[in-house]
Design a protein around this motif. Structure first.
Motif, PDB file in Angstrom:
ATOM      1  N   TRP A   1       0.845  -1.198   0.000  1.00  0.00           N
ATOM      2  CA  TRP A   1       0.000   0.000   0.000  1.00  0.00           C
ATOM      3  C   TRP A   1       0.876   1.242   0.000  1.00  0.00           C
ATOM      4  N   ASN A   2       0.569   2.177  -0.897  1.00  0.00           N
ATOM      5  CA  ASN A   2       1.273   3.451  -0.951  1.00  0.00           C
ATOM      6  C   ASN A   2       0.274   4.582  -1.189  1.00  0.00           C
ATOM      7  N   PHE A   3       0.666   5.786  -0.789  1.00  0.00           N
ATOM      8  CA  PHE A   3      -0.147   6.975  -0.993  1.00  0.00           C
ATOM      9  C   PHE A   3       0.525   7.852  -2.044  1.00  0.00           C
ATOM     10  N   SER A   4      -0.291   8.663  -2.765  1.00  0.00           N
ATOM     11  CA  SER A   4       0.258   9.435  -3.882  1.00  0.00           C
ATOM     12  C   SER A   4      -0.247  10.877  -3.884  1.00  0.00           C
ATOM     13  N   PRO A   5       0.220  11.716  -2.954  1.00  0.00           N
ATOM     14  CA  PRO A   5      -0.085  13.154  -3.049  1.00  0.00           C
ATOM     15  C   PRO A   5       0.541  13.728  -4.305  1.00  0.00           C
ATOM     16  N   GLN A   6      -0.143  14.691  -4.944  1.00  0.00           N
ATOM     17  CA  GLN A   6       0.311  15.166  -6.250  1.00  0.00           C
ATOM     18  C   GLN A   6      -0.278  16.532  -6.573  1.00  0.00           C
ATOM     19  N   GLY A   7       0.306  17.171  -7.562  1.00  0.00           N
ATOM     20  CA  GLY A   7      -0.199  18.451  -8.048  1.00  0.00           C
ATOM     21  C   GLY A   7       0.294  18.680  -9.462  1.00  0.00           C
TER      22      GLY A   7
ATOM     23  N   GLY B   1      -2.020  16.931 -19.491  1.00  0.00           N
ATOM     24  CA  GLY B   1      -1.651  17.409 -18.165  1.00  0.00           C
ATOM     25  C   GLY B   1      -0.276  16.927 -17.763  1.00  0.00           C
ATOM     26  N   VAL B   2       0.346  17.644 -16.837  1.00  0.00           N
ATOM     27  CA  VAL B   2       1.632  17.265 -16.261  1.00  0.00           C
ATOM     28  C   VAL B   2       1.490  17.325 -14.742  1.00  0.00           C
ATOM     29  N   ASN B   3       1.788  16.216 -14.070  1.00  0.00           N
ATOM     30  CA  ASN B   3       1.667  16.142 -12.613  1.00  0.00           C
ATOM     31  C   ASN B   3       2.988  15.754 -11.976  1.00  0.00           C
ATOM     32  N   ALA B   4       3.268  16.343 -10.834  1.00  0.00           N
ATOM     33  CA  ALA B   4       4.371  15.902  -9.981  1.00  0.00           C
ATOM     34  C   ALA B   4       3.762  15.010  -8.904  1.00  0.00           C
ATOM     35  N   VAL B   5       4.204  13.759  -8.815  1.00  0.00           N
ATOM     36  CA  VAL B   5       3.599  12.771  -7.924  1.00  0.00           C
ATOM     37  C   VAL B   5       4.636  12.233  -6.954  1.00  0.00           C
ATOM     38  N   HIS B   6       4.287  12.213  -5.679  1.00  0.00           N
ATOM     39  CA  HIS B   6       5.101  11.606  -4.625  1.00  0.00           C
ATOM     40  C   HIS B   6       4.457  10.293  -4.229  1.00  0.00           C
ATOM     41  N   ILE B   7       5.239   9.229  -4.087  1.00  0.00           N
ATOM     42  CA  ILE B   7       4.714   7.916  -3.708  1.00  0.00           C
ATOM     43  C   ILE B   7       5.374   7.496  -2.399  1.00  0.00           C
ATOM     44  N   SER B   8       4.553   7.215  -1.392  1.00  0.00           N
ATOM     45  CA  SER B   8       5.080   6.879  -0.064  1.00  0.00           C
ATOM     46  C   SER B   8       4.115   5.948   0.650  1.00  0.00           C
ATOM     47  N   SER B   9       4.664   5.012   1.430  1.00  0.00           N
ATOM     48  CA  SER B   9       3.834   4.089   2.207  1.00  0.00           C
ATOM     49  C   SER B   9       3.442   4.656   3.565  1.00  0.00           C
ATOM     50  N   ALA B  10       3.910   5.864   3.897  1.00  0.00           N
ATOM     51  CA  ALA B  10       3.657   6.465   5.217  1.00  0.00           C
ATOM     52  C   ALA B  10       4.104   5.516   6.331  1.00  0.00           C
ATOM     53  N   SER B  11       5.206   4.792   6.071  1.00  0.00           N
ATOM     54  CA  SER B  11       5.810   3.873   7.053  1.00  0.00           C
ATOM     55  C   SER B  11       4.890   2.726   7.431  1.00  0.00           C
ATOM     56  N   LEU B  12       4.053   2.258   6.484  1.00  0.00           N
ATOM     57  CA  LEU B  12       3.238   1.066   6.747  1.00  0.00           C
ATOM     58  C   LEU B  12       4.105  -0.190   6.762  1.00  0.00           C
ATOM     59  N   GLY B  13       5.249  -0.162   6.069  1.00  0.00           N
ATOM     60  CA  GLY B  13       6.166  -1.285   6.079  1.00  0.00           C
ATOM     61  C   GLY B  13       7.319  -1.048   7.035  1.00  0.00           C
ATOM     62  N   ASP B  14       8.281  -1.956   7.005  1.00  0.00           N
ATOM     63  CA  ASP B  14       9.457  -1.807   7.870  1.00  0.00           C
ATOM     64  C   ASP B  14      10.293  -0.605   7.459  1.00  0.00           C
ATOM     65  N   ARG B  15      10.211  -0.264   6.183  1.00  0.00           N
ATOM     66  CA  ARG B  15      10.964   0.867   5.661  1.00  0.00           C
ATOM     67  C   ARG B  15      10.050   1.704   4.771  1.00  0.00           C
ATOM     68  N   ASN B  16      10.443   2.948   4.533  1.00  0.00           N
ATOM     69  CA  ASN B  16       9.627   3.830   3.708  1.00  0.00           C
ATOM     70  C   ASN B  16      10.525   4.606   2.738  1.00  0.00           C
ATOM     71  N   PRO B  17      11.159   3.881   1.776  1.00  0.00           N
ATOM     72  CA  PRO B  17      12.031   4.580   0.828  1.00  0.00           C
ATOM     73  C   PRO B  17      11.250   5.436  -0.151  1.00  0.00           C
ATOM     74  N   GLY B  18      10.080   4.937  -0.606  1.00  0.00           N
ATOM     75  CA  GLY B  18       9.202   5.711  -1.472  1.00  0.00           C
ATOM     76  C   GLY B  18       9.835   6.146  -2.783  1.00  0.00           C
TER      77      GLY B  18
END
Length: 249
Positions: free
Chosen positions: A194-200, A217-234
Motif C-alpha cells: 500500500w502506498n499513498f500518492s499526493p500530487q499536483g 496534463g503534467v503532474n508531480a507525484v510523490h509515492i510513499s507508504s507512510a511507514s506502513l512497512g518496515d521501511r519507507n524509501p518511497g
C-alpha cells in the motif's frame, strides 16, 4: 540538464504559452462566427452548465533524482464536476471543480533484480563487504484517486480551458513497492503493498467539438507508504504526463 528534465520543461512552457494566449488573444473570425450562430462556445457551455466530465486517459512518467531509473505507465478513467460559479479574481478568475479517477492498469518499471554491494557485519563484528540480492523488475497494481481539487481558469478562448490541481491517491501493488531494500546488516527491509500518492499539476482541455475535448496534463507525484512497512524509501518525486479524451454532459 537531462533529456527528461528538458522534455518536462518544454511541456510546462508550452502549457504556459497556451494559457497566456488563451487569455490575451481576441477571438478569430471563425470562432466569432461560431459564437454568433451558437449562444455559447464549448468552454462556456461546460462552464455555465456545470457539466459532468468523464473519460479515459493514459499516463507515462519517470522518477527523478535517485529514482530516475524508475518508469511508470498507467491507464484509467476520470470523473469530475464543477461545483462553484465563476469567481472573478483577476488573473486567477475561474471555477472550482471536484473530481476523482481510478486506474485499473498501474505499472512501475524498476531495474531488474540484481546483487548490490553492502557493508555487512562480519563474524567478529567488524564491517565487511558483501553482495546481497536486491528486488526489482516490473510492479503491477491498481490506483484510486478519490479527491482531485481542480481550478479551471477563466479565459476568452472558446475552445481552450487551462487548469491546475492538487490531489491525493492510494496505490495497491501485488508485491511490495518500491523494491525491497536491504539494510546494512543484511535484513530484508520490506516496504509495503500500500502506498499513498499526493500530487499536483497543470493541464489544459482543448475542445474538438461541443461537449468533447482532448486533454493534456503534467503532474508531480510523490509515492510513499507512510511507514506502513518496515521501511519507507518511497519515490520522493516523479513527473507524470497524462493524455486523455473527455466527454461533457
Amino acid at each position: 540538464m537531462t533529456p527528461t528534465a528538458k522534455s518536462v520543461l518544454f511541456t510546462l512552457v508550452v502549457l504556459m504559452m497556451v494559457t497566456t494566449a488563451a487569455r490575451a488573444l481576441p477571438l478569430d473570425s471563425d470562432a466569432a462566427a461560431n459564437i454568433d450562430s451558437h449562444p455559447l462556445s464549448p468552454v462556456e457551455t461546460a462552464r455555465q452548465n456545470k457539466s459532468w466530465e468523464y473519460g479515459p486517459f493514459v499516463n507515462w512518467g519517470t522518477g527523478v533524482g535517485d529514482r530516475s531509473d524508475f518508469k511508470f505507465f498507467w491507464a484509467g478513467f476520470q470523473l469530475g464536476k464543477p461545483l462553484s460559479p465563476v469567481v472573478h479574481a483577476g488573473i486567477l478568475s475561474g471555477q472550482f471543480e471536484l473530481g476523482g479517477n481510478i486506474m485499473p492498469l498501474w505499472q512501475a518499471y524498476t531495474p531488474a533484480p540484481h546483487q548490490q554491494e553492502y557493508v555487512c557485519a562480519g563474524p567478529s563484528g567488524q564491517p565487511v563487504s558483501c553482495l546481497l540480492p536486491v528486488g526489482g523488475g516490473t510492479f503491477r497494481g491498481v490506483s484510486l484517486t478519490p479527491v482531485i481539487l481542480r481550478w479551471n481558469f477563466l479565459t476568452r478562448s472558446p475552445r481552450i480551458q487551462p487548469w491546475f490541481q492538487g490531489a491525493g491517491g492510494l496505490i495497491y501493488t501485488t508485491h511490495k513497492f518500491p523494491p525491497n531494500l536491504l539494510s546494512f546488516d543484511g535484513i530484508n527491509g520490506g516496504t509495503s503493498v500500500w502506498n499513498f500518492s499526493p500530487q499536483g499539476g497543470i493541464g489544459v482541455h482543448y475542445f474538438t467539438r461541443a461537449r468533447q475535448s482532448i486533454d493534456l496534463g503534467v503532474n508531480a507525484v510523490h509515492i510513499s507508504s507512510a511507514s506502513l512497512g518496515d521501511r519507507n524509501p518511497g519515490v520522493n518525486a516523479s513527473i507524470q504526463v497524462q493524455m486523455g479524451y473527455t466527454f461533457w454532459r
